[in-house]
Motif scaffolding. Sequence first.
Motif, short mmCIF file in Angstrom:
data_model
loop_
_atom_site.label_atom_id
_atom_site.label_comp_id
_atom_site.label_asym_id
_atom_site.label_seq_id
_atom_site.Cartn_x
_atom_site.Cartn_y
_atom_site.Cartn_z
N UNK A 1 36.41 42.67 43.21
CA UNK A 1 35.30 41.70 43.33
C UNK A 1 36.03 40.45 42.46
N UNK A 2 35.18 39.65 41.84
CA UNK A 2 35.59 38.30 41.09
C UNK A 2 36.35 38.81 39.97
N UNK A 3 36.28 39.97 39.56
CA UNK A 3 36.90 40.36 38.20
C UNK A 3 38.29 40.60 38.39
N UNK A 4 38.84 40.54 39.71
CA UNK A 4 40.44 40.74 39.68
C UNK A 4 40.94 39.68 38.82
N UNK A 5 40.39 38.48 38.67
CA UNK A 5 41.17 37.25 37.89
C UNK A 5 41.45 37.88 36.44
N UNK A 6 40.78 38.81 36.02
CA UNK A 6 41.33 39.12 34.47
C UNK A 6 42.60 39.90 34.64
#
Length: 973
Positions: free
Chosen positions: A643-648
């Motif tokens: 999801x969007x937490x792949x950015x971490x």
Amino acid sequence: MVRLFERHRELETLRDAFAECVAGAGQLVIITGGPGIGKTELLHEFANAAGKAGARLLTASGCARGRRRPMSAVRELLHSGELSAEVLEGSLSPDAGVNPASSTRYRAASVGLDHGAAQYAPETLLQAVTGPVLELAHERPVAIVIDDAHLLDTQSLQTLLYLLRRIRNKRIIVVCAGWEQSALADPLIHDGLSRQPHHRVRLAPLSEQGVTRMLAAQATGALPAELSATYHQVTGGNPMLVHALLDDGTQFGTELGEPVPGIAYRQAVLACLYRGEPRHLSVARALAALGDHAGARTAALLLSISPDAVQVVADLLGSIGLLDGYRFRLPAGASAVLSDLAPGERSRLHGEIARLLYLDGAPAPVVTNHLMAAGQVEEPWGLSVLRLASEQALAADEVEQSTGYLRLALRESTDEQERHTLSTALARAEWRVNPAAVTPHLQPLHRSVVGGELDTRDAATVVRHMLWHGETGLADEAVTALAASLDPGDAHVLAEVEFVRHCFYGVPRVSHRGDLAKMAALERATTGKVNTLWATVALLASGDISAESVSQVTEALQSGQVSDLKLELTVVSLLVIAVTGQAQTAIEVCEALLNDSVRRGWTTWQALLLSVRARIALLQGDPGTAAAKAAEALELLNSQAWGVLIGLPLATAIFANAALGRHEATTQLLRRKVPDGMFNTVFGVQYLRARGHHYLSTDRPFAALNDFETCGHLMRERNPDLQPLVPWRTDLAQANLQIGKTRIAKELAEEQAGQRHPLGTRSRAIALRVLAGTSQPRHRTTLLRESIDLLQTCGDRLELALAFADLSATYYELGDYARARLVARQAAEETGDGEPQPADEELPQSEPVPTDAPVAPSPAAPASPSPGPAAPAVADSASLLSDAESRVAVLAALGYTNREISGRIHVTVSTVEQHLTRVYRKLNVASRTELPSKLLDRQIPALPKHRPAGDRRPRQHPVVTKELPPLWRRLAL
């Protein structure tokens, strides 16, 4: 050729009986034993021997289907002996004294005894059939061999009894094999056949020695001693089962090894049961389906028979090697029995067992296993049992089982409210191992939240999943609806979700617009204290830092396992602890939780905790560890699941690889597909920053400028109170410096340095270093020394090395070569990379050095200085100074004022002056300007770290980073 083992005594009995038959005395031999025990092989062995001795063989075999066909066994006997239709017709002719009603009946008797049997009087028919057999005995001995005699049809059995009463002085031997424990409704086999004068041969299972001989006959080499015991244990000595296991084990020409049941074994199990009575098969099926709960009572209730009847069958099946007590000796046996059932019948059986166990008070998981095997839920209590079992399975980390129970319950449920609850529970369970599996549930669950059909806990879970997958619009609507109907007792649930949303997306709280401190103040105002993890972390993130609050967050994370925590809140907590100067504590807690998640198999937790560990390593200036941990995290989940937490993890991996000069690896990372919603999060901002720094390191400043400007726009719009933690202005300053816009860079760096925040120490330190690059050399040293002080506090080794390198270069530019080399040595000691060496050759102190060629530490240098000829004198000189004097001397040599030294080591200015006076005298120097050159020749302790007053924690030496090629290129330029 059939080989018999441990059957010599039985064969001898048959030979003796045959010898008496040949002598003119008719014989009856009854062979008994369970199926597969070797009766058929013994009959074959006897038949072969009798045939070779000149006997006329008549053979037949009973079967369950043949019992419904009158005289079927007799016809088989006559055909096997080649008794022609003419013989039979002659037996029934008028000349033979038979007076049939018509010629049609002659033909009926010769062509089909099963039809004729109904037409003739019993005595007439029996005489007609047995007459030819008795006539044969005048020519030579007759051996009648009947297998499975317990399954003979009634008419054939009557014919056999009629014959036996007439063979006393005939050369006829009848050998019948059957089950001794048969309990057929027809009593003839007990009251008739067994009451005739006879010999009885009882076949027992093989002993372990007998099994050993069977295995030895099959094996090509030496037989392990324990192998025979194993085969005997799993077969009970049943030869058919042993043969089947041998066939399965050697079908591909492999050496004989441990028994591995396959197709042959499964077929042998079914053969044993089908050759028995129908109730044997039904009891075996019930016991197989009951599994661990099999017993005489439960099977009796299931089959509506008595426990004694079940026990009789269980004893029999145990004696032939299928059962051990009430359980199959090998699971493959139970599987074969159940697989033989039609799907509908198997489903019905498991449904009945589930009902029986439920009424008997069995645990929910036990009942649920049978509901799952049935594949349907017919009783109202079934759904509640499935829900309870799913919760218990999830608590035991059996996620696959839990989701299986919930899917069946969801498929069978017809109540809409219950379906919403089940869908939420299913999403919560699936999320632990694969967040992508939650996506199909989001739209329908969103409608449930907006419609007020879920409780607060379930609604909060749905909102968390929406935020994870970037569905901010749906989350906004859900939170608004939840806040409108919120029970005061559940306010903390919504507050926690909103805190995480604020940290990830920068979205203000719905019910109270404001910053993080105000959010946490809500709980304080309501309860008089802050006692939840989210509120304490919110205070830390807002800058309300104290030793007590940091300790409280740490203890909250340490005291629970991953099942007691919420993942997103745990991530925020660990990162906040790290940036408060407690990086080592954050690492210890993170790794403990990570080990727990690995043990439990929670893939989602593993992935995100690895990402946090990588981020902390990056904050410590350890790009090697950061890159490795981030890569490991990215491998655990696919892009859709992240999801969007792949950015971490992705931003961390890009930052780290760029710092290590791995530009190809960085390019590959940037090719990964990311969701658009990621750029609305803090992690998306960090991704853009990381990509911008990659562009800077590969000489694409304008591309970097574009990314950094986008970061600034996003931070101003959505995360104003988090700006001190994300130094986007410093990034812009670096890009502007690279394209020659020094004035703009200076303004941006000054603005970032002015962003005072207790958690922004690292950001301010980096800003000061960049600001120094826009300043004149005479002002640069003060900025760099302050940057170094702050970086030593937060522990970023990479940025610290860069600041030292800049300070060393500045001193060279100012012509202060001794101080420049002293700073370079301090850089090597502080970053753990050994004694500094010149880039090419050591330049004499008297020669001017170009401003772009400072002395730099070498990554290949040894970890400690190599002693030269003057080493003893150096040690003697250094020993003249006390520890306090050495610290003051180093700081003074690096250009710190007395007041600055006083603040760093927490002593009065007067004490600093006294130390300096003694240093001057001991080192024989007249002023501060002579100190650098003197200290270069002496082994003086490294520059003391700057700490807040009252900090009594033990010093932690930074972990050595071995891979810093871009840094060392910078130092060696």
